[in-house]
Scaffold this active site. Structure first.
Site, short mmCIF file in Angstrom:
data_model
loop_
_atom_site.label_atom_id
_atom_site.label_comp_id
_atom_site.label_asym_id
_atom_site.label_seq_id
_atom_site.Cartn_x
_atom_site.Cartn_y
_atom_site.Cartn_z
N CYS A 12 -6.97 6.84 20.07
CA CYS A 12 -5.71 7.60 20.11
C CYS A 12 -4.55 6.82 19.47
CB CYS A 12 -5.35 7.94 21.56
SG CYS A 12 -3.74 8.74 21.70
N LYS A 39 -12.53 14.09 31.51
CA LYS A 39 -11.44 13.39 32.19
C LYS A 39 -11.70 13.26 33.69
CE LYS A 39 -8.14 15.38 28.95
NZ LYS A 39 -7.20 16.47 28.71
N VAL A 52 -3.23 10.89 27.04
CA VAL A 52 -2.91 9.47 27.02
C VAL A 52 -1.89 9.26 25.90
CG1 VAL A 52 -5.13 8.71 27.91
CG2 VAL A 52 -4.84 8.94 25.44
N SER A 65 4.27 8.59 24.74
CA SER A 65 4.36 7.27 24.12
C SER A 65 5.80 6.82 23.81
CB SER A 65 3.51 7.24 22.84
OG SER A 65 3.96 8.20 21.90
N1 LIG Z 1 3.18 13.39 22.62
C1 LIG Z 1 2.14 12.59 23.22
C2 LIG Z 1 0.83 12.87 22.48
C3 LIG Z 1 -0.36 12.16 23.12
C4 LIG Z 1 -1.68 12.78 22.69
O1 LIG Z 1 -1.72 13.81 21.98
N2 LIG Z 1 -2.79 12.15 23.12
C5 LIG Z 1 -4.10 12.75 22.86
C6 LIG Z 1 -5.09 11.72 22.32
S1 LIG Z 1 -4.59 11.06 20.77
C7 LIG Z 1 -4.70 13.24 24.17
O2 LIG Z 1 -4.57 12.57 25.18
N3 LIG Z 1 -5.37 14.37 24.13
C8 LIG Z 1 -6.09 14.87 25.25
C9 LIG Z 1 -5.91 16.35 25.44
O3 LIG Z 1 -5.02 16.93 24.79
O4 LIG Z 1 -6.66 16.92 26.24
C10 LIG Z 1 2.54 11.13 23.18
O5 LIG Z 1 3.31 10.74 22.29
O6 LIG Z 1 2.11 10.34 24.06
#
Ligand SMILES: N[C@@H](CCC(=O)N[C@@H](CS)C(=O)NCC(=O)O)C(=O)O
Length: 220
Positions: A12, A39, A52, A65
């Site tokens: 990620c 998860k 995450v 983040s």
């Molecule tokens: N806006 C979020 C985006 C985080 C994100 O998209 N993480 C993805 C992995 S790269 C995730 O956890 N996806 C799991 C899901 O959507 O089920 C940030 O900046 O933390």
């Protein structure tokens, strides 16, 4: 045991942003990887968006983040990863916002429409425009480099780095190129690649290419 825990997923880029900040700040932390395709129940309780990265610090959790990274900057101010002064800090936040609101949607659009030639051409154009904007309005105007705010790495650098690292996979898969005039972006990426925070968190081009091909259902 460390009081800082990062709940992450190796591939990620958003979690990579936070790992880079933790490393840049020299903070001791525990890394917990979550399988996003399966998860665990406890994950929903600490991650309302189901995503995450999440950090746990002194019994509390924080997600998103950009928010996590500003929290780390506030709680652990040394070394500082924000420029000095309210105006420069506002500039930093503008460029982090540009990444999430313009650059990333332009790059995601390309991967979504790459099979349709005319939509692909339009998406490539938008992505090239975003690169030119980063180059001319961002890097060239803000400092002489190598980083966004000069000699010192900032949250803006860690915000973009995981995504521009992955652009090489876009080049390979979609045949797109960063405009030739974007020399400052190239120099910036080379400077980032020398940092421990980059070297300790990068997964390497091959994994990016394979991962992207898998997500897009393309043959290896
Ligand atoms: N806006 C979020 C985006 C985080 C994100 O998209 N993480 C993805 C992995 S790269 C995730 O956890 N996806 C799991 C899901 O959507 O089920 C940030 O900046 O933390």
């Amino acid at each position: 045991m460390s009081t800082l825990e990062l709940i992450s997923y190796a591939a990620c880029p958003y979690a990579q942003r936070t790992r880079m900040v933790l490393i840049e700040k020299g903070l001791d932390f525990t890394l917990m990887e979550v399988d996003l395709s399966n998860k665990p129940d406890w994950f929903d309780e600490i991650s309302p968006y189901g995503k995450v990265p999440v950090i746990r610090h002194e019994g509390r959790t924080i997600y998103e983040s950009a928010v996590i990274n500003e929290y780390l900057e506030e709680v652990f101010p040394t070394p500082s990863l924000m420029p000095a002064g309210a105006f420069a800090r506002a500039q930093a936040r503008i460029w982090m916002h540009y990444c999430d609101a313009y650059y990333l949607p332009a790059s995601f659009k390309l991967s979504a429409v790459h099979k349709d030639p005319s939509m692909k051409a339009e998406a490539v154009q938008k992505l090239e425009d975003a690169f030119r904007f980063l180059e001319n309005e961002g890097l060239r105007k803000l400092s002489d480099g190598p980083f966004w705010f000069g000699e010192k790495v900032s949250l803006v650098d860690t915000h973009y780095s995981p995504f521009l690292e992955r652009f090489a996979a876009y080049e390979e898969i979609f045949g797109v190129r960063m405009p030739a005039e974007c020399m400052r972006i190239r120099e910036w990426l080379s400077a980032m690649a020398l940092r421990k925070s980059y070297q300790d968190t990068t997964r390497g081009l091959e994994k990016h290419i394979n991962g992207m091909r898998r997500r897009l259902g393309l043959a290896a």
